[in-house]
Design a protein around this motif. Structure first.
Motif, PDB file in Angstrom:
ATOM      1  N   GLU A  50       7.407  28.167  22.695  1.00 33.87           N
ATOM      2  CA  GLU A  50       6.786  28.170  24.019  1.00 33.87           C
ATOM      3  C   GLU A  50       6.590  26.723  24.428  1.00 33.87           C
ATOM      4  N   GLY A  51       6.209  26.524  25.664  1.00 30.43           N
ATOM      5  CA  GLY A  51       5.899  25.182  26.111  1.00 30.43           C
ATOM      6  C   GLY A  51       6.148  24.995  27.585  1.00 30.43           C
ATOM      7  N   LEU A  52       5.761  23.836  28.028  1.00 33.26           N
ATOM      8  CA  LEU A  52       5.792  23.474  29.437  1.00 33.26           C
ATOM      9  C   LEU A  52       7.164  23.661  30.070  1.00 33.26           C
ATOM     10  N   LYS A  53       8.224  23.439  29.341  1.00 26.45           N
ATOM     11  CA  LYS A  53       9.575  23.443  29.903  1.00 26.45           C
ATOM     12  C   LYS A  53      10.370  24.720  29.611  1.00 26.45           C
ATOM     13  N   LYS A  54       9.744  25.710  28.981  1.00 24.78           N
ATOM     14  CA  LYS A  54      10.498  26.910  28.611  1.00 24.78           C
ATOM     15  C   LYS A  54      11.016  27.668  29.831  1.00 24.78           C
ATOM     16  N   ASP A  55      10.177  27.859  30.836  1.00 27.06           N
ATOM     17  CA  ASP A  55      10.624  28.599  32.019  1.00 27.06           C
ATOM     18  C   ASP A  55      11.783  27.893  32.710  1.00 27.06           C
ATOM     19  N   ALA A  56      11.722  26.573  32.790  1.00 29.53           N
ATOM     20  CA  ALA A  56      12.811  25.809  33.411  1.00 29.53           C
ATOM     21  C   ALA A  56      14.100  25.967  32.608  1.00 29.53           C
ATOM     22  N   LEU A  57      13.991  25.971  31.271  1.00 31.16           N
ATOM     23  CA  LEU A  57      15.190  26.159  30.438  1.00 31.16           C
ATOM     24  C   LEU A  57      15.763  27.561  30.608  1.00 31.16           C
ATOM     25  N   LYS A  58      14.894  28.548  30.668  1.00 35.82           N
ATOM     26  CA  LYS A  58      15.374  29.921  30.885  1.00 35.82           C
ATOM     27  C   LYS A  58      16.089  30.028  32.230  1.00 35.82           C
ATOM     28  N   ALA A  59      15.526  29.390  33.252  1.00 32.86           N
ATOM     29  CA  ALA A  59      16.162  29.397  34.575  1.00 32.86           C
ATOM     30  C   ALA A  59      17.519  28.701  34.514  1.00 32.86           C
ATOM     31  N   ARG A  60      17.602  27.613  33.749  1.00 33.03           N
ATOM     32  CA  ARG A  60      18.878  26.900  33.603  1.00 33.03           C
ATOM     33  C   ARG A  60      19.913  27.787  32.912  1.00 33.03           C
ATOM     34  N   ALA A  61      19.491  28.498  31.874  1.00 30.43           N
ATOM     35  CA  ALA A  61      20.407  29.410  31.179  1.00 30.43           C
ATOM     36  C   ALA A  61      20.903  30.499  32.128  1.00 30.43           C
ATOM     37  N   GLU A  62      20.017  31.015  32.961  1.00 33.11           N
ATOM     38  CA  GLU A  62      20.420  32.038  33.941  1.00 33.11           C
ATOM     39  C   GLU A  62      21.395  31.457  34.956  1.00 33.11           C
ATOM     40  N   SER A  63      21.120  30.234  35.430  1.00 28.94           N
ATOM     41  CA  SER A  63      22.010  29.625  36.431  1.00 28.94           C
ATOM     42  C   SER A  63      23.398  29.352  35.848  1.00 28.94           C
ATOM     43  N   LEU A  64      23.471  29.129  34.542  1.00 32.06           N
ATOM     44  CA  LEU A  64      24.765  28.919  33.876  1.00 32.06           C
ATOM     45  C   LEU A  64      25.442  30.233  33.508  1.00 32.06           C
ATOM     46  N   GLY A  65      24.738  31.344  33.706  1.00 32.56           N
ATOM     47  CA  GLY A  65      25.288  32.666  33.379  1.00 32.56           C
ATOM     48  C   GLY A  65      25.495  32.878  31.890  1.00 32.56           C
ATOM     49  N   LEU A  66      24.622  32.297  31.077  1.00 32.02           N
ATOM     50  CA  LEU A  66      24.823  32.344  29.626  1.00 32.02           C
ATOM     51  C   LEU A  66      24.512  33.722  29.053  1.00 32.02           C
ATOM     52  N   ARG A  67      25.455  34.207  28.254  1.00 33.05           N
ATOM     53  CA  ARG A  67      25.233  35.436  27.480  1.00 33.05           C
ATOM     54  C   ARG A  67      25.074  35.100  25.999  1.00 33.05           C
ATOM     55  N   ASN A  68      25.264  33.826  25.668  1.00 30.86           N
ATOM     56  CA  ASN A  68      25.205  33.381  24.274  1.00 30.86           C
ATOM     57  C   ASN A  68      23.992  32.484  24.015  1.00 30.86           C
ATOM     58  N   ALA A  69      22.943  32.710  24.796  1.00 31.74           N
ATOM     59  CA  ALA A  69      21.679  31.993  24.583  1.00 31.74           C
ATOM     60  C   ALA A  69      20.547  33.009  24.621  1.00 31.74           C
ATOM     61  N   ALA A  70      19.605  32.837  23.684  1.00 27.16           N
ATOM     62  CA  ALA A  70      18.460  33.748  23.612  1.00 27.16           C
ATOM     63  C   ALA A  70      17.184  32.930  23.504  1.00 27.16           C
ATOM     64  N   PHE A  71      16.149  33.435  24.109  1.00 26.86           N
ATOM     65  CA  PHE A  71      14.832  32.804  24.061  1.00 26.86           C
ATOM     66  C   PHE A  71      13.876  33.766  23.392  1.00 26.86           C
ATOM     67  N   LEU A  72      13.191  33.286  22.380  1.00 26.74           N
ATOM     68  CA  LEU A  72      12.233  34.109  21.651  1.00 26.74           C
ATOM     69  C   LEU A  72      10.872  33.424  21.660  1.00 26.74           C
ATOM     70  N   PRO A  73       9.802  34.210  21.621  1.00 27.81           N
ATOM     71  CA  PRO A  73       8.476  33.594  21.530  1.00 27.81           C
ATOM     72  C   PRO A  73       8.259  33.028  20.129  1.00 27.81           C
ATOM     73  N   PHE A  74       7.204  32.217  19.985  1.00 29.31           N
ATOM     74  CA  PHE A  74       6.833  31.770  18.649  1.00 29.31           C
ATOM     75  C   PHE A  74       6.730  32.978  17.733  1.00 29.31           C
ATOM     76  N   GLN A  75       7.157  32.818  16.498  1.00 28.96           N
ATOM     77  CA  GLN A  75       7.062  33.874  15.496  1.00 28.96           C
ATOM     78  C   GLN A  75       5.872  33.584  14.585  1.00 28.96           C
ATOM     79  N   ARG A  76       5.471  34.587  13.823  1.00 31.30           N
ATOM     80  CA  ARG A  76       4.355  34.400  12.902  1.00 31.30           C
ATOM     81  C   ARG A  76       4.678  33.258  11.938  1.00 31.30           C
ATOM     82  N   TYR A  77       3.670  32.441  11.641  1.00 33.28           N
ATOM     83  CA  TYR A  77       3.866  31.297  10.755  1.00 33.28           C
ATOM     84  C   TYR A  77       4.405  31.754   9.396  1.00 33.28           C
ATOM     85  N   ALA A  78       3.928  32.902   8.928  1.00 37.52           N
ATOM     86  CA  ALA A  78       4.385  33.416   7.633  1.00 37.52           C
ATOM     87  C   ALA A  78       5.890  33.715   7.644  1.00 37.52           C
ATOM     88  N   ASP A  79       6.451  33.962   8.826  1.00 35.12           N
ATOM     89  CA  ASP A  79       7.881  34.259   8.945  1.00 35.12           C
ATOM     90  C   ASP A  79       8.743  33.017   9.156  1.00 35.12           C
TER      91      ASP A  79
END
Length: 195
Positions: A50-79
């Motif tokens: 997560e972070g300040l620039k995540k939404d902008a990066l997601k928007a950039r991925a959408e504008s590029l039409g990427l199907r080979n990029a995924a965004f995931l939230p922070f995972q549990r520290y134990a994982d």
């Protein structure tokens, strides 16, 4: 973790951490590299965090039409160890100016995962120097999407080399940054200062 997140049948190029100002331009170039690699359906760029620039990066991925990029939230520290182990390549991105000034602590965390590192950093940066000195993976200029794509292609083509670089990375942090060794060094330093 790999199966749960749908990463087990892909060649995963992963960044995990805060999506911040210091790495946002480099991560944009990584997304542009993903577009250059779109014909290879095995490759998946994964940004975890997560972070300040995540939404902008997601928007950039959408504008590029990427199907080979995924965004995931922070995972549990134990994982986290299993998450990093699910990657084939771990990205350490720093925007060009920032890469000349700092070394993110995640470099050493990623090296401990035993995976090759792809540093997006200036050639004269400490990140690039650490990767060269330890033979833990390539470093490419963070503002050159074609260089990022070429590095990913090269890593994907060389599974034996990836294993070697990952082992080099892990060996380096185990030998130089193991918790007990670091604590002992601090204790010796503090003792020498008061004696």
């Amino acid at each position: 973790v790999s199966r749960r997140l749908g990463l087990d049948r892909k060649f995963v190029v992963m960044y995990s951490g805060t999506v911040s100002i210091s790495s946002s331009l480099a991560l944009e170039r990584a997304l542009e590299a993903a577009r250059l690699l779109a014909a290879d359906e095995d490759i998946l760029f994964v940004i975890v965090g997560e972070g300040l620039k995540k939404d902008a990066l997601k928007a950039r991925a959408e504008s590029l039409g990427l199907r080979n990029a995924a965004f995931l939230p922070f995972q549990r520290y134990a994982d986290l160890p299993a998450l990093l182990a699910s990657a084939d390549v771990l990205l350490v991105p720093l925007d060009m100016d920032k890469s000349r000034l700092s070394v993110p602590s995640k470099l050493y965390t990623f090296m401990a995962a035993g995976r090759p590192i792809l540093g997006l950093a200036a050639p004269e940066s400490e990140v690039a120097e650490v990767l060269r000195a330890t033979d833990s993976g390539p470093a490419v200029p963070p503002d050159d999407a074609a260089a990022v794509a070429a590095a990913v292609r090269g890593l994907k083509r060389s599974p034996e080399r990836r294993r070697e670089q990952g082992a080099n990375a892990r060996d380096h942090v185990v030998r130089h940054f193991a918790k007990d060794d670091v604590l002992r060094a601090y204790e010796e330093l503090l003792t020498s200062m008061v004696s």
